[in-house]
Design a protein around this motif. Structure first.
Motif, short mmCIF file in Angstrom:
data_model
loop_
_atom_site.label_atom_id
_atom_site.label_comp_id
_atom_site.label_asym_id
_atom_site.label_seq_id
_atom_site.Cartn_x
_atom_site.Cartn_y
_atom_site.Cartn_z
N GLU A 151 7.95 0.07 -6.44
CA GLU A 151 6.66 0.16 -5.77
C GLU A 151 5.55 -0.48 -6.61
OE1 GLU A 151 3.51 3.57 -4.26
OE2 GLU A 151 5.57 4.15 -4.72
N ALA A 183 5.89 -4.19 -6.40
CA ALA A 183 5.45 -4.70 -5.09
C ALA A 183 3.93 -4.76 -4.98
CB ALA A 183 6.03 -3.83 -3.98
N ARG A 184 3.24 -3.83 -5.63
CA ARG A 184 1.78 -3.84 -5.58
C ARG A 184 1.18 -4.91 -6.47
NH1 ARG A 184 0.50 1.32 -7.64
NH2 ARG A 184 2.52 2.17 -7.26
N VAL A 187 2.61 -8.00 -7.47
CA VAL A 187 2.93 -9.41 -7.24
C VAL A 187 2.28 -9.92 -5.96
CG1 VAL A 187 5.13 -9.24 -8.47
CG2 VAL A 187 5.09 -8.94 -6.01
N SER A 188 2.20 -11.21 -5.88
CA SER A 188 1.63 -11.84 -4.70
C SER A 188 2.57 -11.65 -3.51
CB SER A 188 1.42 -13.33 -4.95
OG SER A 188 2.68 -13.99 -5.03
N PRO A 189 2.03 -11.74 -2.30
CA PRO A 189 2.90 -11.64 -1.12
C PRO A 189 4.03 -12.68 -1.13
CG PRO A 189 0.61 -11.43 -0.46
CD PRO A 189 0.62 -11.80 -1.91
N ASP A 242 5.54 -13.99 -3.84
CA ASP A 242 6.56 -13.56 -4.79
C ASP A 242 7.32 -12.34 -4.27
OD1 ASP A 242 6.05 -15.62 -6.53
OD2 ASP A 242 4.73 -14.44 -7.83
N ARG A 243 6.63 -11.46 -3.56
CA ARG A 243 7.28 -10.28 -2.99
C ARG A 243 8.33 -10.72 -1.97
NH1 ARG A 243 3.03 -7.21 -2.43
NH2 ARG A 243 2.41 -8.04 -0.42
N LYS A 244 8.00 -11.73 -1.16
CA LYS A 244 8.95 -12.25 -0.17
C LYS A 244 10.16 -12.86 -0.87
CE LYS A 244 9.33 -14.26 4.19
NZ LYS A 244 10.01 -13.35 5.04
N ALA A 264 11.36 -11.96 -3.79
CA ALA A 264 12.14 -10.85 -4.33
C ALA A 264 12.98 -10.19 -3.23
CB ALA A 264 11.22 -9.82 -4.98
N ILE A 265 12.41 -10.03 -2.06
CA ILE A 265 13.14 -9.43 -0.94
C ILE A 265 14.31 -10.32 -0.53
CG2 ILE A 265 12.98 -8.81 1.50
CD1 ILE A 265 10.12 -7.79 0.84
N ILE A 269 7.29 -3.11 5.23
CA ILE A 269 7.17 -3.83 3.96
C ILE A 269 6.00 -4.77 4.00
CG2 ILE A 269 8.32 -5.45 2.39
CD1 ILE A 269 10.94 -4.19 3.21
#
Length: 122
Positions: free
Chosen positions: A86, A89-90, A92-94, A96-98, A100-101, A122
Motif C-alpha cells: 500500500e 502504491a501511494r 509511485v506514479s500511476p 509506475d504503478r501500472k 508493477a501491476i 486499484i
C-alpha cells in the motif's frame, strides 16, 4: 488503552517492543511506556498499532474481549506485507504503478482472474 493487552498480543505475535516502535515511528522507550500504561497513543497511532498486531482497534481499547485471529494459512507478517504494498502504491506514479501491476500479473498469472471485481478499486 489496555496496556496489558498490548503486551500480551505483542508476545503472542513474537514481536519485540523495539520492532513495534520502529513500525510506529516512535522510540522504543516511548513504546514501552505505552505498554506500562505511562503514555497514551493517539487514535491514529492506535489504529497503526492494531494493524501491526493484526487485531481490531477495539480490542486494544478494551471494548472487545477476544482478539480477531488470523487464518492459520496466513503468515504472521501478512499485514506488514500489505502495508508495504500500500505504501509503495501511494508513493509511485500511476505509470509506475501500472508497470508493477503488469509485472505482478505476469509473475502470478494464476492468482489474477480477469473477472476479479477488486481490480476496479486499484
Amino acid at each position: 488503552m489496555e496496556s496489558t493487552r498490548i503486551r500480551k498480543i505483542r508476545r503472542e505475535r513474537d514481536l519485540s517492543g523495539t520492532e513495534i516502535a520502529e513500525k510506529l515511528g516512535i522510540s522504543a522507550q516511548y513504546y514501552y511506556d505505552i505498554e506500562r500504561g505511562k503514555r497514551n497513543l493517539s487514535p491514529n497511532m492506535a489504529r497503526k498499532l492494531a494493524n501491526i498486531l493484526s487485531v481490531k482497534p477495539e480490542y486494544l481499547l478494551g471494548d472487545l474481549e477476544e482478539t480477531v485471529k488470523q487464518e492459520e494459512s496466513e503468515p504472521d507478517n501478512i499485514n506488514d506485507d500489505y502495508y508495504k504494498i500500500e505504501r509503495f502504491a501511494r508513493k509511485v506514479s500511476p505509470k509506475d504503478r501500472k508497470k508493477a501491476i503488469t509485472i505482478l500479473e505476469a509473475a502470478f498469472e494464476d492468482a489474477f482472474d480477469e473477472d476479479d471485481e477488486d481490480d476496479d478499486n486499484i
